[in-house]
Scaffold this motif. Structure first.
Motif, PDB file in Angstrom:
ATOM      1  N   UNK A  82       0.807  -1.209   0.000  1.00  0.00           N
ATOM      2  CA  UNK A  82       0.000   0.000   0.000  1.00  0.00           C
ATOM      3  C   UNK A  82       0.840   1.258   0.000  1.00  0.00           C
ATOM      4  N   UNK A  83       1.942   1.266   0.765  1.00  0.00           N
ATOM      5  CA  UNK A  83       2.834   2.421   0.784  1.00  0.00           C
ATOM      6  C   UNK A  83       3.495   2.639  -0.572  1.00  0.00           C
ATOM      7  N   UNK A  84       3.694   1.575  -1.313  1.00  0.00           N
ATOM      8  CA  UNK A  84       4.332   1.670  -2.625  1.00  0.00           C
ATOM      9  C   UNK A  84       3.399   2.296  -3.665  1.00  0.00           C
ATOM     10  N   UNK A 155      -5.250   0.260  -2.610  1.00  0.00           N
ATOM     11  CA  UNK A 155      -6.430   0.280  -1.758  1.00  0.00           C
ATOM     12  C   UNK A 155      -6.790  -1.124  -1.288  1.00  0.00           C
ATOM     13  N   UNK A 156      -6.771  -2.096  -2.196  1.00  0.00           N
ATOM     14  CA  UNK A 156      -7.083  -3.475  -1.822  1.00  0.00           C
ATOM     15  C   UNK A 156      -6.080  -3.998  -0.793  1.00  0.00           C
ATOM     16  N   UNK A 157      -4.804  -3.655  -0.965  1.00  0.00           N
ATOM     17  CA  UNK A 157      -3.782  -4.091  -0.010  1.00  0.00           C
ATOM     18  C   UNK A 157      -4.042  -3.518   1.372  1.00  0.00           C
ATOM     19  N   UNK A 158      -4.398  -2.228   1.440  1.00  0.00           N
ATOM     20  CA  UNK A 158      -4.626  -1.589   2.736  1.00  0.00           C
ATOM     21  C   UNK A 158      -5.901  -2.096   3.406  1.00  0.00           C
ATOM     22  N   UNK A 159      -6.934  -2.405   2.610  1.00  0.00           N
ATOM     23  CA  UNK A 159      -8.162  -2.949   3.191  1.00  0.00           C
ATOM     24  C   UNK A 159      -7.898  -4.312   3.825  1.00  0.00           C
ATOM     25  N   UNK A 160      -7.162  -5.152   3.121  1.00  0.00           N
ATOM     26  CA  UNK A 160      -6.817  -6.458   3.677  1.00  0.00           C
ATOM     27  C   UNK A 160      -5.899  -6.315   4.885  1.00  0.00           C
ATOM     28  N   UNK A 161      -4.939  -5.386   4.798  1.00  0.00           N
ATOM     29  CA  UNK A 161      -4.016  -5.172   5.907  1.00  0.00           C
ATOM     30  C   UNK A 161      -4.758  -4.721   7.160  1.00  0.00           C
ATOM     31  N   UNK A 162      -5.712  -3.787   7.010  1.00  0.00           N
ATOM     32  CA  UNK A 162      -6.485  -3.337   8.159  1.00  0.00           C
ATOM     33  C   UNK A 162      -7.290  -4.455   8.797  1.00  0.00           C
ATOM     34  N   UNK A 163      -7.852  -5.319   7.957  1.00  0.00           N
ATOM     35  CA  UNK A 163      -8.601  -6.460   8.475  1.00  0.00           C
ATOM     36  C   UNK A 163      -7.697  -7.396   9.261  1.00  0.00           C
TER      37      UNK A 163
END
Length: 312
Positions: A82-84, A155-163
């Motif tokens: 996500x940071x990338x 966005x998909x990476x951050x949503x999964x990461x938050x979960x």
């Protein structure tokens, strides 16, 4: 913790990544440092009067640490992605997804019951984070398909990461509250599992080649890794002393500072959306703290009355 998130984004953004820094090597070093510090601290504080080390049930802790270690490892790798792909503000805003999910998972997994005002403050914080992001997003012409695809990936990476972070934090809270006094020993198990998982992943990516392990390391990366170690241990202690939900409120306050301070330092105009978003986050944090304080104060006299009744 939002300072760490800002450094993570700066160290792992597309411009920084071109310099060759591999975030997986950073995760390896962070988990190795957590393991070492937790193990040494546990040995120092768990000795009895005879000089022997007293340890809780190791097999139970190993079982309880395996699942959250998988969650945190996956979340860290996804946050790097996500940071990338994302700019700073969307990255910071999406990293607060755990603020919304943590109470839901705590309700289901830990069977916590929250009053109505607690859910109201969670909603206000989520709304404030969304408004802050919208207020700092510049209106640009339609992005090319490549850029849109990269943003979707981020966005998909951050949503999964938050979960995964919310699930992992809830599992950690359940484990440390079930075994009081075993925080350091549990940290050893948790860091050990994470280190093993990331090491296997790195070995698979590099085909067992460690020649470029420290490629791209600079002062910024070293500072980020040091703060990551300290922040990880501090968050574990906060979860042990309070709860995952309380810790997330503190991180929501840090999000407000991370959004507003750069705007003030750069002499940018703070629009109404940013101001309203930051205000809602502050209301949620302060309101939750005051309500929790009043609830504790109201419960304290009844506890004293019970003690006095027993003494009589």
């Amino acid at each position: 913790m939002n300072i760490i998130s800002q450094l993570q984004h700066k160290a792992q953004s597309r411009a920084a990544t071109d310099g060759g820094y591999n975030p997986i090597t950073g995760i390896l070093l962070v988990e190795a440092a957590k393991l070492t510090i937790s193990a040494i601290s546990h040995l120092c504080v768990s000795r009895n009067s005879d000089g022997q080390v007293t340890a809780p049930n190791t097999l139970i802790m190993q079982r309880d640490a395996a699942l959250p270690a998988i969650f945190f490892t996956m979340a860290t790798i996804l946050q790097s992605s996500g940071a990338y792909y994302l700019d700073l503000v969307p990255y910071l805003a999406l990293s607060q997804l755990k603020v919304i999910l943590a109470p839901l998972f705590a309700r289901v997994i830990l069977k916590h019951r929250y009053p109505v005002w607690s859910w109201l403050y969670v909603f206000l914080m989520a709304l404030g984070i969304i408004l802050s992001q919208l207020g700092t997003t510049r209106s640009e012409p339609s992005s090319p398909p490549e850029r849109q695809l990269m943003m979707l990936h981020g966005v998909a990476s951050m949503l999964l990461a938050g979960t995964f972070v919310a699930l992992g934090s809830t599992c950690v809270e359940k484990a440390v509250k079930k075994n009081p006094g075993s925080l350091l020993a549990y940290n050893v198990q948790l860091a050990g599992y994470s280190l093993l998982f990331v090491l296997c992943y790195y070995s698979w990516l590099t085909q067992m080649s460690f020649a470029q392990f420290f490629r791209g390391f600079n002062t910024l990366v070293v500072v980020y890794l040091d703060l990551q170690v300290a922040g990880g241990l501090l968050v574990a202690w906060c979860v042990y002393m309070t709860s995952t939900v309380t810790k997330n409120y503190a991180q929501g306050l840090g999000f407000s500072l991370a959004v507003t301070v750069p705007l003030v330092q750069g002499h940018h105009r703070i629009n109404i959306q940013v101001a309203a978003g930051v205000l809602l986050v502050l209301v949620a944090v302060l309101g939750s703290a005051l309500s929790a304080g009043r609830a504790s104060a109201a419960a304290e006299p009844s506890g004293r009355e019970k003690v006095s009744d027993v003494e009589k």
